[in-house]
Design a protein around this motif. Structure first.
Motif, mmCIF file in Angstrom:
data_model
loop_
_atom_site.group_PDB
_atom_site.id
_atom_site.type_symbol
_atom_site.label_atom_id
_atom_site.label_comp_id
_atom_site.label_asym_id
_atom_site.label_seq_id
_atom_site.Cartn_x
_atom_site.Cartn_y
_atom_site.Cartn_z
ATOM 1 N N ARG A 27 5.333 -12.653 -3.975
ATOM 2 C CA ARG A 27 5.271 -11.507 -4.540
ATOM 3 C C ARG A 27 6.377 -10.595 -3.792
ATOM 4 N NH1 ARG A 27 -0.079 -9.102 -3.465
ATOM 5 N NH2 ARG A 27 0.220 -10.545 -1.679
ATOM 6 N N ASN A 28 6.561 -9.394 -4.188
ATOM 7 C CA ASN A 28 7.641 -8.435 -3.643
ATOM 8 C C ASN A 28 6.985 -8.026 -2.124
ATOM 9 O OD1 ASN A 28 9.172 -8.154 -5.766
ATOM 10 N ND2 ASN A 28 7.950 -6.563 -6.615
ATOM 11 N N GLU A 29 7.625 -7.806 -1.403
ATOM 12 C CA GLU A 29 7.541 -7.651 0.146
ATOM 13 C C GLU A 29 6.568 -6.446 0.257
ATOM 14 O OE1 GLU A 29 9.193 -6.565 4.542
ATOM 15 O OE2 GLU A 29 10.337 -6.714 2.799
ATOM 16 N N SER A 30 6.509 -5.251 -0.502
ATOM 17 C CA SER A 30 5.550 -4.254 -0.705
ATOM 18 C C SER A 30 4.199 -4.704 -0.905
ATOM 19 C CB SER A 30 6.180 -2.959 -1.320
ATOM 20 O OG SER A 30 6.253 -3.360 -2.686
ATOM 21 N N ASP A 31 4.167 -5.348 -1.934
ATOM 22 C CA ASP A 31 2.786 -5.867 -2.480
ATOM 23 C C ASP A 31 2.107 -6.787 -1.441
ATOM 24 O OD1 ASP A 31 3.328 -4.501 -4.866
ATOM 25 O OD2 ASP A 31 3.912 -6.290 -5.962
ATOM 26 N N PHE A 32 2.969 -7.512 -0.729
ATOM 27 C CA PHE A 32 2.665 -8.621 0.105
ATOM 28 C C PHE A 32 1.930 -7.682 1.409
ATOM 29 C CE2 PHE A 32 3.639 -10.896 4.108
ATOM 30 C CZ PHE A 32 2.685 -11.949 4.092
ATOM 31 N N GLN A 33 2.813 -6.901 1.775
ATOM 32 C CA GLN A 33 2.354 -6.043 3.160
ATOM 33 C C GLN A 33 1.036 -5.182 2.877
ATOM 34 O OE1 GLN A 33 3.413 -6.437 6.029
ATOM 35 N NE2 GLN A 33 5.498 -7.369 5.497
ATOM 36 N N ASP A 34 0.955 -4.742 1.547
ATOM 37 C CA ASP A 34 -0.274 -3.943 1.229
ATOM 38 C C ASP A 34 -1.477 -4.646 1.202
ATOM 39 O OD1 ASP A 34 -1.489 -1.460 0.217
ATOM 40 O OD2 ASP A 34 -1.663 -2.321 -1.593
ATOM 41 N N TRP A 35 -1.505 -6.042 0.689
ATOM 42 C CA TRP A 35 -2.538 -6.758 0.357
ATOM 43 C C TRP A 35 -2.482 -8.243 0.254
ATOM 44 C CZ3 TRP A 35 -4.329 -8.147 -5.193
ATOM 45 C CH2 TRP A 35 -5.612 -8.593 -5.190
ATOM 46 N N LYS A 36 -2.962 -8.994 0.887
ATOM 47 C CA LYS A 36 -2.768 -10.546 0.861
ATOM 48 C C LYS A 36 -3.887 -11.212 1.032
ATOM 49 C CE LYS A 36 -1.212 -11.247 5.971
ATOM 50 N NZ LYS A 36 -1.223 -9.803 6.240
ATOM 51 N N ILE A 37 -3.872 -12.470 0.941
ATOM 52 C CA ILE A 37 -5.099 -13.432 1.326
ATOM 53 C C ILE A 37 -5.135 -13.569 2.721
ATOM 54 C CG2 ILE A 37 -5.866 -15.768 0.946
ATOM 55 C CD1 ILE A 37 -4.425 -15.953 -1.824
ATOM 56 N N GLU A 38 -6.229 -13.455 3.218
ATOM 57 C CA GLU A 38 -6.434 -13.740 4.790
ATOM 58 C C GLU A 38 -7.491 -14.644 5.083
ATOM 59 O OE1 GLU A 38 -6.637 -9.782 6.865
ATOM 60 O OE2 GLU A 38 -6.648 -8.837 5.058
ATOM 61 N N PHE A 42 -4.793 -19.116 8.763
ATOM 62 C CA PHE A 42 -3.815 -19.251 7.751
ATOM 63 C C PHE A 42 -2.523 -18.672 8.389
ATOM 64 C CE2 PHE A 42 -6.821 -18.554 3.680
ATOM 65 C CZ PHE A 42 -7.623 -19.611 4.143
ATOM 66 N N ALA A 43 -1.577 -19.251 7.987
ATOM 67 C CA ALA A 43 0.023 -18.757 8.372
ATOM 68 C C ALA A 43 0.733 -18.418 6.944
ATOM 69 C CB ALA A 43 0.539 -19.845 9.040
ATOM 70 N N PHE A 44 1.584 -17.452 7.144
ATOM 71 C CA PHE A 44 2.194 -16.718 5.846
ATOM 72 C C PHE A 44 3.748 -17.146 5.829
ATOM 73 C CE2 PHE A 44 -1.738 -14.879 6.963
ATOM 74 C CZ PHE A 44 -2.440 -14.804 5.828
ATOM 75 N N LEU A 45 4.295 -16.963 4.892
ATOM 76 C CA LEU A 45 5.747 -16.629 4.397
ATOM 77 C C LEU A 45 5.901 -15.965 3.271
ATOM 78 C CD1 LEU A 45 8.567 -17.126 5.184
ATOM 79 C CD2 LEU A 45 8.606 -19.212 4.064
ATOM 80 N N ASN A 46 6.660 -14.849 3.395
ATOM 81 C CA ASN A 46 6.823 -13.974 2.109
ATOM 82 C C ASN A 46 8.148 -14.028 1.913
ATOM 83 O OD1 ASN A 46 7.032 -10.431 1.593
ATOM 84 N ND2 ASN A 46 6.282 -12.043 0.049
ATOM 85 N N VAL A 47 8.427 -14.791 0.601
ATOM 86 C CA VAL A 47 9.866 -14.649 0.198
ATOM 87 C C VAL A 47 9.539 -14.470 -1.459
ATOM 88 C CG1 VAL A 47 11.827 -16.171 -0.402
ATOM 89 C CG2 VAL A 47 10.487 -16.657 1.688
ATOM 90 N N PRO A 48 9.997 -13.041 -1.840
ATOM 91 C CA PRO A 48 10.074 -12.828 -3.081
ATOM 92 C C PRO A 48 10.744 -13.848 -4.178
ATOM 93 C CG PRO A 48 10.723 -11.043 -1.994
ATOM 94 C CD PRO A 48 10.737 -12.083 -1.087
ATOM 95 N N TYR A 49 9.949 -14.077 -5.182
ATOM 96 C CA TYR A 49 10.441 -14.974 -6.487
ATOM 97 C C TYR A 49 11.867 -14.873 -6.733
ATOM 98 C CZ TYR A 49 10.609 -16.836 -11.156
ATOM 99 O OH TYR A 49 11.006 -17.540 -12.282
ATOM 100 N N PHE A 50 12.153 -13.590 -6.847
ATOM 101 C CA PHE A 50 13.440 -13.445 -7.607
ATOM 102 C C PHE A 50 14.728 -13.911 -6.255
ATOM 103 C CE2 PHE A 50 11.415 -9.950 -9.591
ATOM 104 C CZ PHE A 50 11.726 -10.379 -10.877
#
Length: 375
Positions: A27-38, A42-50
């Motif tokens: 998802r977009n970075e702002s959506d990820f920063q606002d709310w994510k699976i916790e 768990f470890a995370f990588l956020n890369v927008p689909y686009f």
């Protein structure tokens, strides 16, 4: 290469069991920063689909070779495409069925304990939203407290236990999620109870839930005792069940206390909040097990995934219960408030019966994290 599917229920089990999981959130970075699976491990990588439309080559070396990898997006579609690209690149990955939309709506029932005369109490953990609802069962009857709008889960669970839903309660007029109480009561002919001070503007019939009122579930006399405890709202009402459990609504959480501002009345209601927590609750037994209507952080979960703690322990450990100075308390709860929940005014209007948004609109209104507590 095949792409695996992981359900919200399977991810929830990983949260409860503290298993490892690597989440690629597209998802977009702002959506990820606002709310994510916790999850605790768990470890995370956020890369927008686009950013991945031209391929996944640049992120391959950022993904672990020895952990389950779950690709997550808002509704599922983007995560399937990214998972397929990763699979073609030789990785074994899964995507989250239904995306964050499904994660927001998943409810996991957990048995909390037995009641004195043969009944039991269940907690429904809405893991992606932090909401907690309850079912009290006794001798063929059941009561539901603080239900979500996903009403079929409660109806099916009651059917599986072969019990009749006879009472439905809301501890207060909710502002962060849409209540299923009215719909459940209509489908089952159960009595729907609301605190009258929160229900002055509702457009439907309800039974007024007032301090000291006892409701009996089943003929084994499981008693649900109402305790007026304003502060989160002017009508907030707690329940003492079977002299063993304290359902605190949104007044008291495991690691924090309720916010008083969701009707725009923070300055007026902060005194009520202090009175409820520092006087009314103080008169109760410290052995009562507190069962709140929300949790804030994943580390509030017990080993079995439930959320509960003895009242005495909370008086020892919860900072919000240990502020001696009245002005300091007032400052804490009026100046340390998180952003208000998404669409909270519309949610309040819906819970009053003044709006009837369709299902997709209801989903949109609820998207995002739980924000019922003072930080």
């Amino acid at each position: 290469m095949t792409v695996n599917v992981m359900t919200s229920k399977e991810v929830t089990k990983k949260v409860f069991n503290k298993e490892e999981l690597f989440i690629l959130d597209v998802r977009n970075e702002s959506d990820f920063q606002d709310w994510k699976i916790e999850g605790e491990n768990f470890a995370f990588l956020n890369v927008p689909y686009f950013d991945l439309l031209d391929g996944v080559k640049e992120i391959i070396d950022k993904l672990p070779a020895n952990k389950d990898i779950l690709v997550v997006c808002a509704k599922e579609g983007s995560s399937i495409m990214v998972a397929e690209m990763l699979s073609e690149a030789g990785l074994t990955v899964s995507y989250l069925k239904g995306g964050m939309k499904a994660w927001s709506e998943h409810l996991e029932p957990v048995k909390i304990g037995d009641l004195q005369n043969g009944g039991e109490i269940y907690q429904f953990v809405r893991i992606g939203k932090g909401c907690l609802s309850y079912m009290v069962v006794s001798n063929g009857e059941t009561a539901i407290i603080d239900s979500t709008r996903m009403t079929d889960i409660y109806l099916d669970f009651a059917k599986g236990l072969d019990v009749k839903i006879t009472h439905v309660f809301d501890t207060h007029l909710h502002a962060d999620h849409i209540s299923g109480g009215k719909i459940i009561s209509e489908k089952t002919n159960a009595t729907y109870w609301l605190p009258p001070k929160d229900a002055e503007d509702v457009t439907f019939e309800y039974q007024p839930l007032e301090d000291g009122h006892d409701v009996v579930i089943g003929n084994t006399k499981i008693t649900i005792q109402a305790l007026y405890s304003p502060g989160h709202t002017i009508g907030s009402t707690s329940f003492v069940i079977d002299e063993k459990f304290l359902l605190s609504g949104d007044i008291l959480f495991i690691d924090s206390i309720g916010r008083p501002d969701l009707a725009g009345m923070a300055e007026d209601w902060v005194g009520d909040l202090r009175e409820s927590l520092y006087k009314r609750y103080r008169e109760l037994s410290e052995e009562l097990i507190v069962l709140p209507a929300h949790f804030m952080m994943i580390d509030e979960l017990n080993d079995d995934g439930s959320v509960s703690e003895k009242l005495g322990t909370l008086y020892a450990k919860n900072h919000g219960l240990n502020i001696d100075d009245d002005n300091e308390f007032r400052k804490l709860v009026t100046e340390n408030l998180p952003p208000q929940p998404n669409a909270y005014q519309e949610i309040r209007q819906t819970n009053m019966g003044k709006m009837t948004p369709d299902e997709e609109k209801q989903r949109e209104m609820e998207i995002g994290p739980n924000r019922c507590a003072v930080r």
